[in-house]
Enzyme design. Structure first.
Site, mmCIF file in Angstrom:
data_model
loop_
_atom_site.group_PDB
_atom_site.id
_atom_site.type_symbol
_atom_site.label_atom_id
_atom_site.label_comp_id
_atom_site.label_asym_id
_atom_site.label_seq_id
_atom_site.Cartn_x
_atom_site.Cartn_y
_atom_site.Cartn_z
ATOM 1 N N LYS A 110 -52.356 -9.312 -6.035
ATOM 2 C CA LYS A 110 -52.003 -9.595 -4.636
ATOM 3 C C LYS A 110 -50.587 -9.145 -4.286
ATOM 4 C CE LYS A 110 -55.411 -13.043 -4.204
ATOM 5 N NZ LYS A 110 -55.852 -14.342 -4.592
HETATM 6 C C1 PLP Z 1 -56.881 -12.645 -10.143
HETATM 7 C C2 PLP Z 1 -57.895 -12.329 -9.087
HETATM 8 N N1 PLP Z 1 -58.864 -11.454 -9.365
HETATM 9 C C3 PLP Z 1 -59.801 -11.129 -8.446
HETATM 10 C C4 PLP Z 1 -59.807 -11.687 -7.190
HETATM 11 C C5 PLP Z 1 -60.882 -11.283 -6.208
HETATM 12 O O1 PLP Z 1 -60.376 -10.501 -5.193
HETATM 13 P P1 PLP Z 1 -61.070 -10.468 -3.749
HETATM 14 O O2 PLP Z 1 -60.959 -11.850 -3.219
HETATM 15 O O3 PLP Z 1 -60.270 -9.495 -2.987
HETATM 16 O O4 PLP Z 1 -62.475 -10.074 -3.966
HETATM 17 C C6 PLP Z 1 -58.809 -12.596 -6.843
HETATM 18 C C7 PLP Z 1 -58.799 -13.194 -5.492
HETATM 19 O O5 PLP Z 1 -58.216 -14.117 -5.139
HETATM 20 C C8 PLP Z 1 -57.814 -12.931 -7.808
HETATM 21 O O6 PLP Z 1 -56.808 -13.757 -7.537
#
Ligand code: PLP
Length: 465
Positions: A110
């Site tokens: 993020k």
């Molecule tokens: C460490 C991690 N991996 C994967 C994801 C999944 O991403 P997305 O919500 O964009 O699908 C998140 C989402 O919060 C995350 O924090």
């Protein structure tokens, strides 16, 4: 570039307005009117660019209302906070490429978008002589990335709610040890859902929202998606050059359909076939995998897993893809989203062929997550976090001999030390930024889970235009 709503209810707006609007005013999500295509010659000229220079080339195709020199500077500054020279390094393990997206200040993917968004907000607010109060709820990870994105910035205060004693100690400390005067952490005596409900209620108080110019920082903001498109293009450039193969697959651990949607945009930008397939990997919260495999987009119960950031049912970015699936028909998209809001399900089995042109999907069990972390460690002496392990396991299922596979590594394993330790038998290496974090001084208000209490706190500490 003009931006439209997936529900068709707003006049086209430029990029900077789309960034400040976040969610479209008609309840839809904002999308660029067209996806610019990039030809082979241009891609060749991008091969040797630095991360920031490539980010400028990609993003500037979607932004025409910020002077180039300013956009360049904002991007450059956003990636000086990363601990890896390459920003998002690719490492080769066995027959997989691992795209490490966790070298930012909070050790999660993020940061790639939120470092940029924080600087972009600061720039736009200074231009408009305006202020912003960011209000959000977190179950752990987004809060710290958002706080690090805007800490110490002029014209921005940030209020982040988390459920008291229900986030990990490291996650809590990553947020509460940021002592900048513009950062307000609030621990709610209640659950994440209670916190989220309060935030939603405050946002519907339009007078309050306007008085304090409340803003959200969640993944519905187009600028976050855009910043994430960059690392798909960059990995494609590197892998295609390295493997002398122009087709690449990506495997993406998914919850909100945000990161994988950025991959879908990259797929549309690059020449046909450059990204062959996006592998959508879910944990036991499998609504998105059911959607890809059967066209069944129907809510289930949220299950707790070892990859908690993906313990989500309704994916906030799904509507953006739905809009394209419906051939940019905003009226149909609106109808389907309304049907979903009312009944908790929509049947898209008639669109299977189209969906499968871009996606494959797998649901990865808890046992497979632990087994994947263990076997990857044993074979390659490389430690995966549980979210990344979900993607790696799915990649192993879909990898074909002739097409390279890139797995997105979305968090540093030390953020999920307990699960990792249970898989590999020892705690993962702790990066410098987390060493001693538990003992750092912190600032946080513990409050009842009550809308008025929170709203009063924001009113007393918020910036006014
Ligand atoms: C460490 C991690 N991996 C994967 C994801 C999944 O991403 P997305 O919500 O964009 O699908 C998140 C989402 O919060 C995350 O924090």
């Amino acid at each position: 570039m003009q931006y439209l709503s997936t529900r068709g209810g707003i006049s086209p707006i430029p990029f900077t307005k789309a960034v400040m609007m976040g969610l479209a005013e008609d309840g839809g999500l904002l999308l660029p009117r067209t996806i610019p295509r990039v030809g082979s010659e241009t891609l060749n000229s991008w091969q040797k660019l630095s991360y920031a220079d490539l980010a400028f080339e990609v993003m500037s195709r979607f932004v025409d209302d910020i002077p180039s020199s300013d956009l360049k500077e904002i991007i450059k500054r956003s990636y000086t906070t990363f601990g890896a020279e390459d920003i998002t390094p690719l490492v080769h393990k066995g027959d997989l490429h691992i795209l490490e997206l966790f070298h930012g200040p909070t050790l999660a993917f993020k940061d790639v978008a939120l470092q940029f968004l924080g600087n972009l907000f600061e720039y736009l607010l200074a231009k408009n002589q305006s202020v912003l109060n960011i209000l959000g709820a977190t179950s752990g990870d987004t809060g710290s990335a958002a706080i690090y994105g805007v800490r110490g910035k002029d014209r921005i205060n940030i209020f982040i709610l988390h459920p008291h004693q229900r986030v990990s100690k490291v996650q809590e400390k990553q947020m509460t040890s940021v002592l900048d005067a513009n950062v307000f952490n609030i621990a709610i005596r209640g659950s994440f859902d209670d916190a989220q409900t309060i935030i939603k209620k405050i946002f519907t108080d339009i007078e309050f929202k306007n008085t304090f110019n409340l803003g959200a920082i969640n993944s519905i903001n187009w600028a976050r998606v855009l910043a994430q498109v960059v690392y798909y293009v960059r990995s494609w450039l590197h892998v295609a050059q390295h493997e002398k193969d122009s087709s690449v697959d990506f495997s993406i651990p998914t919850g909100n359909f945000g990161d994988i949607f950025a991959g879908y945009i990259a797929k549309k930008m690059l020449p046909a076939g450059a990204i062959r397939q996006l592998v959508l990997a879910t944990n036991d919260n499998d609504i998105l995998a059911r959607f890809v495999n059967n066209g069944d987009y129907s809510l289930g119960e949220v299950k707790r897993t070892s990859s908690p950031s993906m313990d989500i049912q309704a994916a906030s970015n799904f509507e953006r893809y739905l809009y394209y699936l419906m051939d940019s028909d905003a009226a149909r998209t609106k109808e389907l989203m309304e049907e979903f809001a009312e009944h908790g399900k929509i049947d898209l089995s008639g669109s299977q062929d189209l969906i499968r042109r871009d996606f494959a999907a797998a649901t990865i069990s808890e046992a497979d997550v632990v087994q994947t972390i263990a076997s990857f460690h044993q074979k390659y002496d490389y430690v995966l976090d549980p979210h990344t392990a979900v993607g790696v396991k799915a990649a192993q299922q879909f990898k074909t001999v002739s097409v390279p596979m890139v797995c997105l590594a979305t968090a540093h394993p030390a953020k999920f030390g307990q699960v990792v330790e249970s898989a590999i038998g020892s705690p993962p290496h702790v990066p410098e930024s987390l060493v001693g974090i538990i003992d750092k001084p912190s600032r946080c208000e513990v409050m009842d889970s009550d809308k008025k209490t929170i709203q009063d706190f924001v009113a007393n500490n918020g910036l006014r235009a």
